[in-house]
Scaffold this active site. Sequence first.
Site, PDB file in Angstrom:
ATOM      1  N   GLY A 218       0.813  -1.216   0.000  1.00 14.43           N
ATOM      2  CA  GLY A 218       0.000   0.000   0.000  1.00 14.43           C
ATOM      3  C   GLY A 218       0.841   1.258   0.000  1.00 14.43           C
ATOM      4  O   GLY A 218       2.025   1.223  -0.327  1.00 14.43           O
TER       5      GLY A 218
ATOM      6  N   GLY B 210       5.442   4.538  -8.926  1.00 14.23           N
ATOM      7  CA  GLY B 210       6.222   3.315  -9.166  1.00 14.23           C
ATOM      8  C   GLY B 210       5.326   2.081  -9.119  1.00 14.23           C
ATOM      9  O   GLY B 210       5.377   1.214 -10.004  1.00 14.23           O
ATOM     10  N   HIS B 211       4.470   1.999  -8.097  1.00 19.42           N
ATOM     11  CA  HIS B 211       3.534   0.865  -8.017  1.00 19.42           C
ATOM     12  C   HIS B 211       2.603   0.858  -9.219  1.00 19.42           C
ATOM     13  O   HIS B 211       2.297  -0.191  -9.787  1.00 19.42           O
ATOM     14  CB  HIS B 211       2.651   0.970  -6.760  1.00 19.42           C
ATOM     15  CG  HIS B 211       3.389   0.860  -5.458  1.00 19.42           C
ATOM     16  ND1 HIS B 211       3.563   1.922  -4.605  1.00 19.42           N
ATOM     17  CD2 HIS B 211       3.975  -0.197  -4.860  1.00 19.42           C
ATOM     18  CE1 HIS B 211       4.229   1.537  -3.535  1.00 19.42           C
ATOM     19  NE2 HIS B 211       4.492   0.249  -3.652  1.00 19.42           N
TER      20      HIS B 211
ATOM     21  N   LEU C  54      11.362   6.478  -6.379  1.00 17.61           N
ATOM     22  CA  LEU C  54      10.105   6.600  -5.641  1.00 17.61           C
ATOM     23  C   LEU C  54      10.027   5.475  -4.609  1.00 17.61           C
ATOM     24  O   LEU C  54      10.363   4.329  -4.907  1.00 17.61           O
ATOM     25  CB  LEU C  54       8.910   6.520  -6.588  1.00 17.61           C
ATOM     26  CG  LEU C  54       8.759   7.649  -7.601  1.00 17.61           C
ATOM     27  CD1 LEU C  54       7.386   7.569  -8.272  1.00 17.61           C
ATOM     28  CD2 LEU C  54       8.936   9.009  -6.964  1.00 17.61           C
TER      29      LEU C  54
ATOM     30  N   SER D 113       7.690   4.353  -0.797  1.00 12.29           N
ATOM     31  CA  SER D 113       6.683   4.736   0.200  1.00 12.29           C
ATOM     32  C   SER D 113       7.344   5.476   1.356  1.00 12.29           C
ATOM     33  O   SER D 113       6.728   6.330   1.997  1.00 12.29           O
ATOM     34  CB  SER D 113       5.965   3.501   0.716  1.00 12.29           C
ATOM     35  OG  SER D 113       5.300   2.873  -0.348  1.00 12.29           O
TER      36      SER D 113
END
Length: 282
Positions: free
Chosen positions: A27, A32-33, A185, A187
Amino acid sequence: MHIVHSIAELRTALAQRGRPAFVPTMGNLHAGHLSLVQLARQHGDVTVASIFVNRLQFLPHEDFDSYPRTWGADCSQLQAAGCDILFAPREADLYPEAQTFKLHPDPALADMLEGHFRPGFFTGVCTVVLKLFSAVFATTGGGVAVFGKKDYQQLMVIERMVQQFALPITIIAGETARVAGGLALSSRNGYLSAMELEQAMALSQALRQLAHAARSGSMPLADLETQALDQLRALGWAPDYLTVRQRCDLQIPSAAALQQAPLVALGAARLGNTRLIDNLEF
Ligand code: PAF
């Protein structure tokens, strides 16, 4: 986008949908994700993402409790990116009882670099990824899973796991997304102050310089790595490692390999309270 929480619901949602292309995440999604989701969409009949912050891969002093959980924004972004199914298990869905069976990856690959500085990390990653793979692929006869190159060693460990267990899953590697100054990037970039965000560009720059110097052979590799570590320290970082390895097995390259083998420069360093990792293939 269909959101499911239990493994049974996921398997029902996947019935008759063809081959899944799966993107596992924790999450707090960023571009990027989403680029991994785009990649997945090109490789399967149905695109599945998971969001699960896996406590097994955090050390007791690490940021499991404070890891950013951004459910609403994550759902909107996945929906906009064209994800078909979001698997968001609760802890009790994946770990209904203490997970006493764990998957211990090959120490030759998993005990160095990240595994050295975060002991048990890859055991936690492999255990949850195998379980996620079982949830997604057991009833579909296999499929595709997409992992980012940003977590380079993780990608290699998962590829080896899939190969050694003959899992019917093709692993696809997604390129690292970066901001203009080169910062990968992550999180965890959200933990950085505005000033630290500027300083954080230095990690990818250090890897670029190290890669260039290693290929030119101007000094022994160990000296170049020491110099790179010292330069990062002088900029206020606390580095764990900055190193050049062979891409095939992450071992230290010989002098001959340094000249022409496919290599990767890998680094992990702490800026303030935030630990960042990055790498550069060359
Ligand atoms: O890379 C990650 O986000 C995690 O390690 C993964 C693969 C989702 C397993 O928890």
